[in-house]
Structures are given as C-alpha cells and as structure tokens.
Design a protein around this motif. Structure first.
Motif, PDB file in Angstrom:
ATOM      1  N   LEU A  33       0.901  -1.034  -0.037  1.00  0.00           N
ATOM      2  CA  LEU A  33       0.021  -0.044  -0.060  1.00  0.00           C
ATOM      3  C   LEU A  33       0.902   1.480   0.100  1.00  0.00           C
ATOM      4  N   PHE A  34       1.872   1.031   0.991  1.00  0.00           N
ATOM      5  CA  PHE A  34       2.531   2.567   0.936  1.00  0.00           C
ATOM      6  C   PHE A  34       3.601   2.685  -0.581  1.00  0.00           C
ATOM      7  N   GLY A  35       3.968   1.728  -1.099  1.00  0.00           N
ATOM      8  CA  GLY A  35       4.660   1.768  -2.315  1.00  0.00           C
ATOM      9  C   GLY A  35       3.677   2.049  -3.404  1.00  0.00           C
ATOM     10  N   LEU A  36       2.497   1.879  -3.276  1.00  0.00           N
ATOM     11  CA  LEU A  36       1.476   2.275  -4.586  1.00  0.00           C
ATOM     12  C   LEU A  36       1.215   3.890  -4.292  1.00  0.00           C
ATOM     13  N   TRP A  37       1.197   3.969  -2.969  1.00  0.00           N
ATOM     14  CA  TRP A  37       0.631   5.581  -2.553  1.00  0.00           C
ATOM     15  C   TRP A  37       1.699   6.467  -3.096  1.00  0.00           C
ATOM     16  N   TRP A  38       3.258   5.842  -2.782  1.00  0.00           N
ATOM     17  CA  TRP A  38       4.443   6.492  -3.364  1.00  0.00           C
ATOM     18  C   TRP A  38       4.351   6.889  -4.881  1.00  0.00           C
ATOM     19  N   MET A  39       4.205   5.778  -5.542  1.00  0.00           N
ATOM     20  CA  MET A  39       4.169   5.680  -6.870  1.00  0.00           C
ATOM     21  C   MET A  39       2.942   6.821  -7.582  1.00  0.00           C
ATOM     22  N   MET A  40       1.767   6.763  -6.663  1.00  0.00           N
ATOM     23  CA  MET A  40       0.679   7.585  -7.261  1.00  0.00           C
ATOM     24  C   MET A  40       0.515   8.805  -6.664  1.00  0.00           C
ATOM     25  N   ARG A  41       1.475   9.210  -5.866  1.00  0.00           N
ATOM     26  CA  ARG A  41       1.284  10.759  -5.107  1.00  0.00           C
ATOM     27  C   ARG A  41       1.321  11.815  -5.917  1.00  0.00           C
ATOM     28  N   ASP A  42       1.754  11.891  -6.983  1.00  0.00           N
ATOM     29  CA  ASP A  42       1.468  13.116  -7.804  1.00  0.00           C
ATOM     30  C   ASP A  42      -0.079  13.302  -8.128  1.00  0.00           C
ATOM     31  N   ARG A  43      -0.770  11.870  -8.372  1.00  0.00           N
ATOM     32  CA  ARG A  43      -2.162  12.037  -8.809  1.00  0.00           C
ATOM     33  C   ARG A  43      -3.008  12.387  -7.622  1.00  0.00           C
ATOM     34  N   LEU A  44      -2.691  11.549  -6.501  1.00  0.00           N
ATOM     35  CA  LEU A  44      -3.595  11.677  -5.500  1.00  0.00           C
ATOM     36  C   LEU A  44      -3.184  13.175  -4.666  1.00  0.00           C
ATOM     37  N   LEU A  45      -2.517  13.811  -4.889  1.00  0.00           N
ATOM     38  CA  LEU A  45      -2.157  15.067  -4.364  1.00  0.00           C
ATOM     39  C   LEU A  45      -2.424  16.185  -5.582  1.00  0.00           C
ATOM     40  N   ASN A  46      -3.136  15.910  -6.622  1.00  0.00           N
ATOM     41  CA  ASN A  46      -3.410  16.884  -7.455  1.00  0.00           C
ATOM     42  C   ASN A  46      -4.674  17.669  -7.141  1.00  0.00           C
ATOM     43  N   THR A  47      -4.380  19.086  -7.046  1.00  0.00           N
ATOM     44  CA  THR A  47      -5.502  19.821  -6.605  1.00  0.00           C
ATOM     45  C   THR A  47      -6.106  20.859  -7.790  1.00  0.00           C
ATOM     46  N   ARG A  48      -5.900  20.554  -9.117  1.00  0.00           N
ATOM     47  CA  ARG A  48      -6.084  21.611 -10.361  1.00  0.00           C
ATOM     48  C   ARG A  48      -7.562  21.337 -10.379  1.00  0.00           C
ATOM     49  N   ALA A  49      -8.369  20.516  -9.859  1.00  0.00           N
ATOM     50  CA  ALA A  49      -9.650  20.552 -10.097  1.00  0.00           C
ATOM     51  C   ALA A  49     -10.659  20.117  -8.891  1.00  0.00           C
ATOM     52  N   VAL A  50     -11.787  20.190  -8.965  1.00  0.00           N
ATOM     53  CA  VAL A  50     -12.644  19.712  -7.856  1.00  0.00           C
ATOM     54  C   VAL A  50     -13.666  18.717  -8.539  1.00  0.00           C
ATOM     55  N   GLY A  51     -13.567  17.543  -7.585  1.00  0.00           N
ATOM     56  CA  GLY A  51     -14.464  16.442  -7.902  1.00  0.00           C
ATOM     57  C   GLY A  51     -15.846  16.318  -7.556  1.00  0.00           C
ATOM     58  N   ASP A  52     -16.391  15.384  -7.681  1.00  0.00           N
ATOM     59  CA  ASP A  52     -17.858  15.307  -7.240  1.00  0.00           C
ATOM     60  C   ASP A  52     -17.909  15.514  -5.474  1.00  0.00           C
ATOM     61  N   ARG A  53     -19.093  16.047  -5.113  1.00  0.00           N
ATOM     62  CA  ARG A  53     -18.889  16.028  -3.561  1.00  0.00           C
ATOM     63  C   ARG A  53     -19.222  14.670  -2.861  1.00  0.00           C
ATOM     64  N   LEU A  54     -18.922  14.743  -1.659  1.00  0.00           N
ATOM     65  CA  LEU A  54     -18.882  13.496  -1.025  1.00  0.00           C
ATOM     66  C   LEU A  54     -20.387  12.950  -0.900  1.00  0.00           C
ATOM     67  N   SER A  55     -21.178  13.921  -0.926  1.00  0.00           N
ATOM     68  CA  SER A  55     -22.723  13.345  -0.766  1.00  0.00           C
ATOM     69  C   SER A  55     -23.223  12.859  -1.958  1.00  0.00           C
ATOM     70  N   VAL A  56     -22.831  13.249  -3.122  1.00  0.00           N
ATOM     71  CA  VAL A  56     -23.132  12.558  -4.519  1.00  0.00           C
ATOM     72  C   VAL A  56     -22.466  10.957  -4.346  1.00  0.00           C
ATOM     73  N   LEU A  57     -21.236  10.894  -4.005  1.00  0.00           N
ATOM     74  CA  LEU A  57     -20.653   9.676  -4.089  1.00  0.00           C
ATOM     75  C   LEU A  57     -21.162   8.688  -2.819  1.00  0.00           C
ATOM     76  N   LEU A  58     -21.379   9.209  -1.755  1.00  0.00           N
ATOM     77  CA  LEU A  58     -22.270   8.312  -0.800  1.00  0.00           C
ATOM     78  C   LEU A  58     -23.680   8.235  -1.116  1.00  0.00           C
TER      79      LEU A  58
END
Length: 233
Positions: free
Chosen positions: A172-197
């Motif tokens: 898990l830690f290895g995959l997080w590190w590999m995908m860190r740029d994507r998971l920390l991307n703040t260029r856009a806003v996604g769907d609200r949590l209420s929509v996902l839930l």
C-alpha cells in the motif's frame, strides 16, 4: 492473490500451525473483509462508477484524491476506535482477551481497505503490468515473511497474520508513493462526498449481508464447537 498464497503456504498451514491457530486466522481474516465492506461506505463502487462518466483527467484525479482521502479518514477512525476497545472486542470475537491478535487484525482492516482502492485505481487506468507487479510483490512478501515468522521464528498462527497484513501495508505504501502526484493533484474539484455516498451507501447492506455468509459459519464453529473445528472446516 489470496488463493495463490493459500496454496503456496499449505505446507506451513498443515505442519507448523495447529488447527485451532488456523481457525483463528480464518475468523480474523474474514472479519477484516466484512468490516472493510462496512467502513468504506461503498466509496470504491462510487469511485469506479463516476470515474467512467467523466473523461476529464484532472477531475478524475480529483475523484481519486477525494475517495482516497475519505477512505484514509474512515479506516483510521475505525482502526483507532477498535484499538481503543481492543480488550472487549477481542473477547467478543475470540472469546477471550487477546489484544495482540485484535490489533494485528485492526492493521489488516486499515491496510486491506486502502489497498483495495489503490488496486482499483490501477484497474480503471488499465495499468495491467503495474497491477500484476504489485499483486506478485504482495504474494511474494507474504509468503517469505510468513515462512520466516512461522517456521524460522516459531510465531505460529500469529506469524501468518503479521506476514499477511505486514506485506499488504508495505505494498500500500509503495503504491501511494508511486501515485503521489495524482493523489495530491488539486487542479480540479471532483464530485461532492454526498454525491458519492448517495450511490455507494445503498450497496453496503447487500454486499455485507452476502459476505456475512462466509463469516457466520466460522464464528459459530469457533465459539460453539472449538477453534480447532473452525480451522479444520
């Protein structure tokens, strides 16, 4: 991956781990999956659904970030609560006070749930080679660490639990590190949590009730017959 691990470690299960110990491993492993279904609130299902209806790369990254952040928060809160109540929970689950085993299962819950989403990210991106590599590394680490702990260090069934969930955590830690740029991307806003839930929550009762069938028989045998009977089963 779990089937490959089970087959590869069969000589360890049958020679170095007692039926009672294996019964404990099976009970805790299935409990981890069951609780994982509950604490992720259907967010992985929502992630996959909304990922494929939006082709904008930044918004997809935002969706991944929001889902990963929510799961990290929910699993951390659940793990902290379970760790704080380790004594009564271990008596409820195992029938006696066993804080170390319960805490290993808590680690498994946290790591397994977050790794499921990390694997999901690789699958939706069709990163087959990376997914296969991560899965094989997980299998290899689990087998090697389990053999060392059980055969070399004589840790018994607890060595199987530590080897399994320890390897999951490292991957898990290895995959997080590999995908860190994507998971920390703040260029856009996604769907609200209420929509996902709103999409994900209704899937939880059905999925949890179906998987409960894999847990209730083991729990019954473990408590009303013996841990050894559950292990043999």
């Amino acid at each position: 991956a779990s089937k490959v691990i089970a087959v590869a470690l069969l000589p360890v299960y049958t020679r170095y781990v007692s039926p009672a110990g294996y019964g404990t491993v099976e009970l805790l492993a299935n409990l981890v999956i069951f609780v994982s279904i509950v604490v992720r609130f259907g967010m992985i299902e929502s992630f996959i659904r909304y990922y494929f209806i939006d082709e904008d790369a930044d918004r997809r990254d935002a969706l991944a970030r929001r889902t990963a952040g929510f799961l990290l928060l929910s699993t951390t809160v659940a793990a902290a609560a379970a760790a704080a109540a380790a004594v009564p929970l271990s008596r409820l689950v195992l029938g006696h006070r066993d804080v170390p085993d319960l805490l290993i299962a808590v680690l498994g819950l946290w790591a397994f749930t977050n790794l499921e989403l990390a694997y999901g990210l690789l699958r939706v991106d069709e990163r087959i080679r990376t997914y296969a590599t991560a899965s094989l590394i997980n299998v290899g680490l689990t087998i090697v660490s389990s053999v060392v702990l059980v055969v070399g260090l004589h840790k018994g069934y607890r060595g199987l639990l530590i080897g399994n969930y320890g390897a999951t955590t490292l991957v898990l830690f290895g995959l997080w590190w590999m995908m860190r740029d994507r998971l920390l991307n703040t260029r856009a806003v996604g769907d609200r949590l209420s929509v996902l839930l709103r999409f994900g929550l209704p899937t939880v009762p059905a999925e949890a009730s179906v998987f409960a069938l894999n847990l209730v028989d083991r729990y019954y045998l473990y408590h009303h017959r013996s841990p050894a009977a559950a292990g043999i089963y």
